[in-house]
Design an enzyme around this catalytic site. Sequence first.
Site, mmCIF file in Angstrom:
data_model
loop_
_atom_site.group_PDB
_atom_site.id
_atom_site.type_symbol
_atom_site.label_atom_id
_atom_site.label_comp_id
_atom_site.label_asym_id
_atom_site.label_seq_id
_atom_site.Cartn_x
_atom_site.Cartn_y
_atom_site.Cartn_z
ATOM 1 C CG HIS A 131 -22.366 108.122 29.462
ATOM 2 N ND1 HIS A 131 -21.443 107.156 29.780
ATOM 3 C CD2 HIS A 131 -22.284 108.283 28.119
ATOM 4 C CE1 HIS A 131 -20.835 106.748 28.673
ATOM 5 N NE2 HIS A 131 -21.320 107.430 27.650
ATOM 6 C CG ASP A 208 -20.572 113.036 33.273
ATOM 7 O OD1 ASP A 208 -19.760 113.665 32.565
ATOM 8 O OD2 ASP A 208 -21.086 111.964 32.910
ATOM 9 C CD GLN A 211 -21.497 114.851 25.580
ATOM 10 O OE1 GLN A 211 -21.278 115.782 24.798
ATOM 11 N NE2 GLN A 211 -21.144 113.610 25.296
ATOM 12 C CB CYS A 372 -23.362 104.956 26.930
ATOM 13 S SG CYS A 372 -22.190 104.158 25.855
HETATM 14 N N1 PMP Z 1 -20.569 111.130 30.555
HETATM 15 C C1 PMP Z 1 -21.219 111.624 29.499
HETATM 16 C C2 PMP Z 1 -22.392 112.554 29.731
HETATM 17 C C3 PMP Z 1 -20.799 111.290 28.213
HETATM 18 O O1 PMP Z 1 -21.462 111.773 27.157
HETATM 19 C C4 PMP Z 1 -19.694 110.425 28.046
HETATM 20 C C5 PMP Z 1 -19.199 110.022 26.675
HETATM 21 N N2 PMP Z 1 -20.185 109.724 25.750
HETATM 22 C C6 PMP Z 1 -19.052 109.953 29.182
HETATM 23 C C7 PMP Z 1 -19.514 110.324 30.418
HETATM 24 C C8 PMP Z 1 -17.873 109.022 29.090
HETATM 25 O O2 PMP Z 1 -16.774 109.666 28.538
HETATM 26 P P1 PMP Z 1 -15.460 108.854 28.181
HETATM 27 O O3 PMP Z 1 -15.901 107.692 27.339
HETATM 28 O O4 PMP Z 1 -14.625 109.838 27.421
HETATM 29 O O5 PMP Z 1 -14.835 108.417 29.451
#
Ligand code: PMP
Length: 415
Positions: A131, A208, A211, A372
């Site tokens: 992401h 991370d 998910q 993203c």
């Molecule tokens: N990492 C991953 C794999 C995500 O899917 C997301 C959110 N789509 C994020 C990071 C970012 O999360 P947040 O916007 O809640 O900070």
Amino acid sequence: MCHLQMNKMMYDIEQIRKDFPILSRKIYGKPLIYLDNSATTQKPKCVVDAIADEYYSVNANVHRGVHFLSQQATELHEQSRETVRRFINARSSNEIVFTRGTTESINLLAATFGEAFMEAGDEVILTVMEHHSNIVPWQLLAMRKGIILRVIPMDDQGKLRLDEYGKLFSPRTKLVAAAHVSNVLGTVNPVREMAATAHAHGVPILVDGAQSVPHRKVDVQEMDADFFAFSGHKVYGPTGVGVLYGKEDWLDRLPPYQGGGEMIQSVSFGRTIFQELPFKFEAGTPDYIGTTALAKALDYVSAIGMERIAAHEQMLASYAMQELGRIPGIRIFGEAEGKEAVVSFLVGNIHHLDMGTLLDRLGIAVRTGHHCAQPLMERLGVEGTVRASFALYNTQEEVDALAEGIRRVSKMFNP
Ligand code: PMP
């Protein structure tokens, strides 16, 4: 059908759905089918109630007050830290840093780890399916300090090429940062194995978990992650609160992130002594209402049981892959074994935005675009996809409605 009946015996989906008031909403006169859970999940009533209850009856700033309310609010806040600790099986609540979410957790780590341990020419290993929030903070560090990013490729199924991973290490490698689960492909990366490889090279790993935490039992000790990040709002909790887990000996060695109240022991114009862990990283008034509500959400999923949630979602994942796979002209991105209940797809040459907009008219909420993860889109050779992502309250009937909806939209474009 048989599947569903068996499933009902083990998992009371009707009862669970009643806990989420929004699920009874109608969209354009149709029952809402919410399949945008990777972006954010809906909230059970107990989580929303926890927010109102604390504002109505406890609200006071934490950590600083001698008065009753402040102590009660502090107790709730610190109990929430303990709930998080237990949920991911950290050794100590000192290892649980509250942040605004995964993004802030990763930025915190990039800034502090970068400052303490990295210099020009040092390397970070990422994966091709990250992401943006696990790419851009490292790129900022690259701009500031001249560090270099190395990227683990994947195969056409969406599985990481672990043979290539091993080759990316060099004497300049300082950190590995990898998604536990891809928000586009649903691939579950073998983070335990990846951690072992990193450690064999004397390098820590950041996982991370944005998910993974909502969908499976996470045990940071078993995984042997050095750092682990996740967001409250993706696990049925409130927006604006998240977590950075770090092994205590690593967190101890990192400098503070932001300066301000809460993170100091004493301040004079000549010198400031910082607080102990975890407060060293928590400048300013924390979102103590949010942390209480996050703990409520974690208690909620724990009461259902993460194993049962995972089993229900695995059933949805294979059913969705099977049913969507039958649609003429569909291309599904991400077919790794054991993938999570996320299905990214395109049908023929129908633009993802058109598909998403028309599904919305049927009451079906999906996400469209690059999610993203633009470098991953580049690897897949597409500009964007449609993504249906499932949660503990979704049903097989909703998968059927999605498949039927996609067929209807396809027919509109190819009568
Ligand atoms: N990492 C991953 C794999 C995500 O899917 C997301 C959110 N789509 C994020 C990071 C970012 O999360 P947040 O916007 O809640 O900070």
